[in-house]
Design an enzyme around this catalytic site. Structure first.
Site, PDB file in Angstrom:
ATOM      1  N   ASP A  39       0.871  -1.174   0.000  1.00 32.24           N
ATOM      2  CA  ASP A  39       0.000   0.000   0.000  1.00 32.24           C
ATOM      3  C   ASP A  39       0.908   1.224   0.000  1.00 32.24           C
ATOM      4  O   ASP A  39       1.925   1.247   0.705  1.00 32.24           O
ATOM      5  CB  ASP A  39      -0.915   0.012   1.225  1.00 32.24           C
ATOM      6  CG  ASP A  39      -2.043   1.037   1.095  1.00 32.24           C
ATOM      7  OD1 ASP A  39      -3.202   0.631   0.930  1.00 32.24           O
ATOM      8  OD2 ASP A  39      -1.754   2.249   1.152  1.00 32.24           O
ATOM      9  N   VAL A  96      -7.748  -1.364  -4.695  1.00 30.01           N
ATOM     10  CA  VAL A  96      -7.855   0.042  -4.297  1.00 30.01           C
ATOM     11  C   VAL A  96      -9.254   0.542  -4.628  1.00 30.01           C
ATOM     12  O   VAL A  96     -10.090  -0.201  -5.156  1.00 30.01           O
ATOM     13  CB  VAL A  96      -6.777   0.901  -4.995  1.00 30.01           C
ATOM     14  CG1 VAL A  96      -5.390   0.359  -4.680  1.00 30.01           C
ATOM     15  CG2 VAL A  96      -6.997   0.970  -6.505  1.00 30.01           C
ATOM     16  N   GLU A  98     -12.525   2.591  -6.300  1.00 27.51           N
ATOM     17  CA  GLU A  98     -13.049   2.485  -7.657  1.00 27.51           C
ATOM     18  C   GLU A  98     -12.771   3.730  -8.512  1.00 27.51           C
ATOM     19  O   GLU A  98     -13.661   4.532  -8.772  1.00 27.51           O
ATOM     20  CB  GLU A  98     -14.558   2.215  -7.613  1.00 27.51           C
ATOM     21  CG  GLU A  98     -14.929   0.821  -7.127  1.00 27.51           C
ATOM     22  CD  GLU A  98     -14.637  -0.256  -8.155  1.00 27.51           C
ATOM     23  OE1 GLU A  98     -15.519  -0.602  -8.950  1.00 27.51           O
ATOM     24  OE2 GLU A  98     -13.489  -0.749  -8.165  1.00 27.51           O
ATOM     25  N   LYS A 103      -6.562   2.734 -11.159  1.00 25.68           N
ATOM     26  CA  LYS A 103      -6.319   1.330 -11.463  1.00 25.68           C
ATOM     27  C   LYS A 103      -5.429   1.185 -12.705  1.00 25.68           C
ATOM     28  O   LYS A 103      -4.533   0.332 -12.746  1.00 25.68           O
ATOM     29  CB  LYS A 103      -7.645   0.580 -11.637  1.00 25.68           C
ATOM     30  CG  LYS A 103      -8.425   0.440 -10.322  1.00 25.68           C
ATOM     31  CD  LYS A 103      -9.781  -0.223 -10.535  1.00 25.68           C
ATOM     32  CE  LYS A 103     -10.607  -0.239  -9.257  1.00 25.68           C
ATOM     33  NZ  LYS A 103     -10.088  -1.159  -8.239  1.00 25.68           N
ATOM     34  N   HIS A 146     -13.728 -10.174  -8.397  1.00 23.44           N
ATOM     35  CA  HIS A 146     -14.616  -9.333  -7.604  1.00 23.44           C
ATOM     36  C   HIS A 146     -15.007 -10.066  -6.331  1.00 23.44           C
ATOM     37  O   HIS A 146     -15.909 -10.909  -6.329  1.00 23.44           O
ATOM     38  CB  HIS A 146     -15.855  -8.955  -8.426  1.00 23.44           C
ATOM     39  CG  HIS A 146     -16.846  -8.140  -7.663  1.00 23.44           C
ATOM     40  ND1 HIS A 146     -18.193  -8.142  -7.944  1.00 23.44           N
ATOM     41  CD2 HIS A 146     -16.692  -7.295  -6.593  1.00 23.44           C
ATOM     42  CE1 HIS A 146     -18.814  -7.337  -7.108  1.00 23.44           C
ATOM     43  NE2 HIS A 146     -17.932  -6.818  -6.282  1.00 23.44           N
TER      44      HIS A 146
END
Length: 414
Positions: A39, A96, A98, A103, A146
């Site tokens: 992260d 992370v 949306e 992304k 997902h």
């Protein structure tokens, strides 16, 4: 480039140490996989490490795992601080928030740093997998994974197949999902995939009902009486009303839509849901018990009147019918478009990810049990009242003409 026909995933990386990232790390490490955790925010990563240790400690107290198992799980997780440390992993799962741009930025970096055969997966709940894959030189090795929140508890995993995802990559991802104890359903790439695409139709109808005359606790009570684990507004309180609100702010669009004005108003008041003690319901301190809040009723009335709605009494039957039929009609369209291989997969998504009543077997099985001619007739009635959005999916008419049901539709068949 074609990938190997057999892929063995042994070491996995997870990017993002928020709620979803933590649940994914717990799922992977608990299944015996080595996990590198990255992260960009060091305090967030440190907090994530503390959180997963606490969860495993709680599982020891509840005698779900032993102390040695908890220690072994923790040893499998290693914090890292740059992309270079991920060079040799077999799979990376990005988790992370949306934002397509964020992304894509992450996937460009991963594509440069990871070994050529590594699989790149996004935990997006709705974004375009092909748009994410397009920024890499390995679109055949990109797909969606997902997970559902909390990821270490919820059983469902939607594996999202991109336009160029290699079959070996898809198979490896499905095997991984099974290894970590998930119910795995493969979905095609469209906004929301299977579950969230159908949820959008279901929730939109619930929100319309609020503006037309119903109240949140009335809608939830009807759907919970039908057998749902919770109604849509209670669900939003649990998930966090602010998630979609922040996403609309981030995207710079959608804030003016009538259907989200109640959500917007609640968030403007800091009523984000259960986590803040107030949302569509109120929650006593340190309690998850949802209590009816007349202030929310007053807010709904104020907003619906302000939008020009003339409120009316709405029956329990209308609430149930409109919410369920919106769900089923969208499911039929998903089958038409081959986003789902069959109606069983749709039912599995809704049984394991959205709390559809198990004794009803899932929305598509429930529709088959009612009889598709009846479903079509009720959709046509709603179409006559509320417009073209209720037109029955072409697949429903075709199945009726052929004397068939949703469960008869096989993979690849229209």
């Amino acid at each position: 480039m074609r990938v190997s026909t057999s892929l063995d995933i042994r070491q996995v990386a997870v990017i993002g140490a928020g709620t979803m990232g933590r649940g994914i790390v717990i799922s992977l490490a608990s299944a015996g996989l080595s996990v590198l955790w990255l992260d960009s925010n060091r305090p967030t990563l440190d907090a994530g490490l503390s959180a997963i240790e606490q969860i495993w400690s709680q599982q020891v107290v509840k005698q779900r795992i032993s102390q040695p198992e908890a220690e072994a799980n923790r040893q499998r997780v290693q914090a890292v601080h740059d992309y270079a440390a991920l060079a040799e992993v077999d799979l990376v799962i990005e988790a992370v928030y949306e934002s397509l741009e964020l992304k894509q930025e992450i996937f460009r970096a991963l594509d440069r740093q990871l070994k050529p055969q590594a699989i790149l997966a996004s935990n997006t709940s709705a974004l375009d997998i092909d748009a994410i894959a397009a920024v890499t030189a390995r679109p055949q090795q990109v797909l969606g994974l997902h997970f559902f929140s909390p990821a270490h508890v919820m059983k469902l995993l939607e594996v999202i197949r991109g336009a160029r995802t290699d079959n070996a990559v898809l198979d490896a991802a499905c095997r991984l999902g099974e290894r970590i104890g998930k119910v795995v359903v493969v979905a095609g790439n469209c906004p929301g995939f299977i579950g969230n695409r159908m949820l959008a139709s279901y929730v939109a109808e619930a929100r319309k009902l609020l503006l037309e005359g119903a109240l949140p606790h009335q809608v939830d009570a009807v759907l919970q009486q039908f057998g749902f684990a919770m109604g849509p507004f209670r669900m939003y309180d649990v998930v966090g009303i602010d998630l979609e609100w922040r996403a609309r702010q981030l995207a710079g669009e959608g804030m003016e839509a009538p259907l989200v004005q109640v959500d917007n108003a609640l968030c403007d008041l800091g009523r984000f849901g259960q986590k803040t003690g107030h949302g569509y319901y109120s929650y006593p301190e340190d309690s998850r018990h949802a209590e009816h809040d007349p202030q929310v009723d007053a807010l709904v009335l104020e907003i619906s009147h302000g939008l020009g709605y003339r409120r009316r009494e709405i029956s329990k039957q209308e609430i149930l019918e409109r919410c369920l039929l919106a769900l089923i009609n969208e499911g039929a369209k998903i089958l038409e478009e081959k986003i789902a291989a069959n109606s069983h997969d749709i039912d599995q998504v809704w049984l394991n990810g959205y709390g559809f009543p198990k004794d009803a077997g899932g929305p598509m099985r429930w529709a088959d049990a009612q009889g598709l001619p009846l479903i079509a007739a009720r959709l046509e009635h709603l179409q006559s009242l509320f417009g073209e959005c209720w037109r029955p999916a072409a697949l429903i008419r075709q199945l009726i003409a052929d004397g068939r049901h949703f469960f008869n539709v096989q993979e690849g068949e229209v």
